[in-house]
Design a protein around this motif. Structure first.
Motif, short mmCIF file in Angstrom:
data_model
loop_
_atom_site.label_atom_id
_atom_site.label_comp_id
_atom_site.label_asym_id
_atom_site.label_seq_id
_atom_site.Cartn_x
_atom_site.Cartn_y
_atom_site.Cartn_z
N ALA A 154 -6.46 -6.03 0.38
CA ALA A 154 -5.98 -6.47 1.55
C ALA A 154 -4.54 -5.97 1.89
O ALA A 154 -4.15 -6.02 3.13
CB ALA A 154 -6.18 -7.97 1.86
N SER A 155 -3.81 -5.33 1.06
CA SER A 155 -2.51 -5.06 1.04
C SER A 155 -2.46 -3.71 2.18
O SER A 155 -3.13 -2.70 1.79
CB SER A 155 -1.74 -4.56 -0.09
OG SER A 155 -0.57 -4.09 0.17
N PRO A 156 -1.77 -3.76 3.21
CA PRO A 156 -1.76 -2.58 4.04
C PRO A 156 -1.10 -1.31 3.48
O PRO A 156 -1.50 -0.31 4.02
CB PRO A 156 -0.97 -2.98 5.27
CG PRO A 156 -0.13 -4.00 4.81
CD PRO A 156 -0.68 -4.82 3.83
N ALA A 157 -0.24 -1.47 2.56
CA ALA A 157 0.39 -0.22 2.12
C ALA A 157 -0.30 0.43 0.85
O ALA A 157 -0.74 -0.22 -0.20
CB ALA A 157 2.02 -0.61 1.62
N ARG B 104 10.09 2.41 -6.24
CA ARG B 104 8.61 2.55 -5.82
C ARG B 104 8.92 2.67 -4.13
O ARG B 104 9.68 2.00 -3.51
CB ARG B 104 8.17 1.03 -5.96
CG ARG B 104 6.71 0.93 -5.30
CD ARG B 104 6.14 -0.32 -5.43
NE ARG B 104 5.53 -0.65 -6.76
CZ ARG B 104 5.49 -1.58 -7.16
NH1 ARG B 104 6.13 -2.81 -6.67
NH2 ARG B 104 5.04 -2.08 -8.45
N ILE B 105 7.97 3.53 -3.67
CA ILE B 105 7.95 3.56 -2.29
C ILE B 105 6.55 3.16 -1.83
O ILE B 105 5.46 3.26 -2.37
CB ILE B 105 8.34 4.98 -1.65
CG1 ILE B 105 7.39 5.95 -2.17
CG2 ILE B 105 9.83 5.39 -2.19
CD1 ILE B 105 6.56 6.40 -0.86
N GLY B 106 6.24 2.77 -0.54
CA GLY B 106 4.99 2.26 0.02
C GLY B 106 5.07 2.73 1.35
O GLY B 106 5.90 3.24 2.31
N ILE B 107 3.59 3.38 1.86
CA ILE B 107 3.48 3.79 3.16
C ILE B 107 2.10 3.09 3.78
O ILE B 107 1.17 2.85 3.16
CB ILE B 107 3.22 5.40 3.00
CG1 ILE B 107 4.28 6.13 2.23
CG2 ILE B 107 2.95 6.03 4.59
CD1 ILE B 107 4.16 7.75 2.33
N ILE B 108 2.45 2.68 5.01
CA ILE B 108 1.43 1.90 5.69
C ILE B 108 0.74 2.66 6.77
O ILE B 108 1.59 3.05 7.73
CB ILE B 108 2.06 0.64 6.55
CG1 ILE B 108 2.54 -0.31 5.25
CG2 ILE B 108 1.00 -0.12 7.25
CD1 ILE B 108 3.21 -1.72 5.72
N ALA B 109 -0.40 3.26 6.43
CA ALA B 109 -1.04 4.33 7.25
C ALA B 109 -2.02 3.64 8.25
O ALA B 109 -3.17 4.12 8.45
CB ALA B 109 -1.71 5.45 6.66
N SER B 110 -1.51 2.89 9.21
CA SER B 110 -2.45 2.01 9.88
C SER B 110 -3.22 3.11 11.03
O SER B 110 -4.10 2.62 11.60
CB SER B 110 -1.58 0.99 11.05
OG SER B 110 -0.46 0.76 10.26
N VAL B 111 -2.52 4.03 11.32
CA VAL B 111 -3.20 4.83 12.45
C VAL B 111 -4.03 6.06 11.71
O VAL B 111 -5.29 6.26 11.87
CB VAL B 111 -2.15 5.83 13.21
CG1 VAL B 111 -2.80 6.78 14.35
CG2 VAL B 111 -1.24 4.71 14.12
N THR B 112 -3.56 6.62 10.66
CA THR B 112 -4.10 7.99 10.11
C THR B 112 -5.31 7.41 8.98
O THR B 112 -6.37 8.15 8.67
CB THR B 112 -3.37 8.88 9.41
OG1 THR B 112 -2.08 8.43 8.53
CG2 THR B 112 -2.48 9.68 10.65
N LYS B 113 -5.07 6.39 8.26
CA LYS B 113 -6.07 5.58 7.31
C LYS B 113 -6.14 4.37 7.62
O LYS B 113 -5.48 3.56 6.78
CB LYS B 113 -5.41 5.99 5.97
CG LYS B 113 -5.24 7.60 5.69
CD LYS B 113 -4.52 7.61 4.26
CE LYS B 113 -4.09 8.95 4.13
NZ LYS B 113 -3.13 9.39 3.07
N PRO B 114 -6.60 3.59 8.61
CA PRO B 114 -6.96 2.41 8.90
C PRO B 114 -7.58 1.44 7.75
O PRO B 114 -8.51 2.16 6.99
CB PRO B 114 -7.81 2.31 10.05
CG PRO B 114 -7.85 3.61 10.61
CD PRO B 114 -7.35 4.64 9.51
N PHE B 115 -7.04 0.37 7.68
CA PHE B 115 -7.74 -0.37 6.53
C PHE B 115 -8.35 -1.69 6.95
O PHE B 115 -8.47 -3.11 6.29
CB PHE B 115 -6.46 -0.96 5.46
CG PHE B 115 -5.15 -1.05 6.40
CD1 PHE B 115 -4.88 -2.30 6.98
CD2 PHE B 115 -4.28 -0.05 6.43
CE1 PHE B 115 -3.68 -2.42 7.45
CE2 PHE B 115 -2.96 -0.21 7.02
CZ PHE B 115 -2.71 -1.46 7.68
N CYS B 116 -8.97 -1.42 8.20
CA CYS B 116 -9.54 -2.80 8.89
C CYS B 116 -10.68 -3.20 8.09
O CYS B 116 -10.84 -4.69 8.04
CB CYS B 116 -10.19 -2.35 10.28
SG CYS B 116 -8.83 -1.41 11.08
#
Ligand code: SAM
Ligand code: SF4
Length: 342
Positions: free
Chosen positions: A244-247, A257-269
């Motif tokens: 369920a983690s958005p990143a 470590r780096i994280g990316i939250i791709a809410s638009v291009t890879k939605p995790f709904c």
């Protein structure tokens, strides 16, 4: 986005212990907004002349305590305090102490712009705050002013230093990257975070701000990934330990470590387990919901606990399959980010 099959045609939330929606997603996480006010005016979030809810409509610390207890008894195990700017609440330390003692709550986190953090970090840690996310879009004071319409980068950086000294369980830095504004900051921000043992997280800009969304100004997750790899070397993807983690997270070659939250291009709904409570007491099943449930009505003038629990369960049950940001039929919610709680 992967379409979710609906479990049932029931219109009423079934009885049970979990906060489940009609697509089978069990909700264990809630973002609680403590205020819609803010001491910055980030372009992508709110209007310079934003208006705020009357103070009498904002949930008191006592009401927040009751609601949080009921949410935790209903199955919420993680709470993130947010806003607006949550550190503007005068009762933030007491509230943190009260919430951290809730039986069943396993994780209490807070997202802040960091401006007031320097004086509060240690008290918040002592009060039981486990984790902290601090927004940092740039290391350049002029860009900071352009993006947030205010000065104050030096206070944010001092706040980050205090947070490091206070030894939180984790500290992440959040950045929204916009083309031709702060896209030259992707690598400097990563380096700054890595040098301090912090995780840098990049968030794709979403259509939830006061301005019309300019998708062409968004720097996508893939673009950020390429910029980072070009300078820092190959990034090693990490397995997702929390679905369920958005990143999505990567290990950097020379450490960090780096994280990316791709809410638009890879939605995790399809994995979403999150609810949002606004500062004026409305429960939202999705950041982009166009409907919300007034929970304050079950607290004032007297607590109606049975109806309140049913209203929470029904709001979760009615949650839609996804945010649909990129669909032609997408309708932007009337609330902007600062009044929902990011
Ligand atoms: N004021 C605090 C802060 O800025 O960290 C907490 C509230 S803010 C709404 C929470 C997060 O939402 C911040 O990390 C901010 O960058 C992010 N945010 C705000 N507007 C956004 C947008 N349009 N797209 C993506 N993220 C956004
Ligand atoms: Fe305020 Fe946070 Fe919105 Fe910036 S992102 S305007 S700091 S609420």
């Amino acid at each position: 986005m992967i379409p979710l099959p609906s479990l049932t045609s029931l219109h009423t939330a079934p009885m049970g212990t979990d906060l489940i929606d009609s697509y089978g997603r069990i909700h264990t996480s809630c973002r609680i907004s403590l205020t819609d006010k803010c001491n910055l005016r980030c372009q992508y979030c709110m209007d310079e002349n934003a208006t705020f809810v009357n103070q009498s409509q904002i949930l008191t610390s006592q009401e927040l305590g009751v609601l949080a207890r009921i949410l935790v008894e209903s199955g919420i195990t993680k709470i993130r305090l947010t806003g607006g700017e949550p550190l503007l609440r005068k009762d933030i330390v007491e509230l943190t102490r009260d919430l951290s003692s809730l039986k069943g709550l396993t994780d209490l986190a807070l997202t802040t712009n960091g401006l007031l953090l320097s004086d509060l970090a240690s008290d918040l840690r002592t009060a039981g705050l486990d984790r902290l996310n601090i927004s940092l879009d740039t290391l350049d004071p002029t860009q900071f002013k352009t993006l947030s319409r205010r000065n104050g980068l030096q206070y944010v950086l001092a706040g980050i230093d205090s947070a490091i000294n206070a030894k939180f369980g984790s500290i992440k830095l959040n950045a929204v990257i916009l083309k031709n504004i702060n896209d030259d900051q992707v690598v400097p921000l990563a380096t700054y975070a890595i040098e301090r043992g912090l995780e840098m997280r990049y968030i794709e800009s979403m259509p939830i701000g006061a301005q019309d969304w300019d998708k062409s100004a968004m720097v996508s997750a893939d673009q950020i990934h390429s910029i980072l790899e070009a300078k820092l070397g190959p990034l090693e993807p990490e397995p997702r330990t929390d679905e369920a983690s958005p990143a999505e997270t990567w290990k950097v070659k020379n450490g960090g470590r780096i994280g990316i939250i791709a809410s638009v291009t890879k939605p995790f709904c399809s994995q979403c387990n999150r609810l949002r409570l606004t500062a004026d007491g409305y429960l939202r099943a999705c950041l982009f919901s166009t409907d919300e449930t007034d929970l304050k009505g079950f607290l004032r003038p007297n607590l109606d606990q049975i109806s309140l629990i049913q209203a929470i369960r029904q709001t979760v049950w009615n949650k839609g399959p996804g945010h649909g940001i990129t669909s032609n039929s997408f309708v932007k919610p009337t609330r902007t980010m600062h009044s929902i709680g990011g």
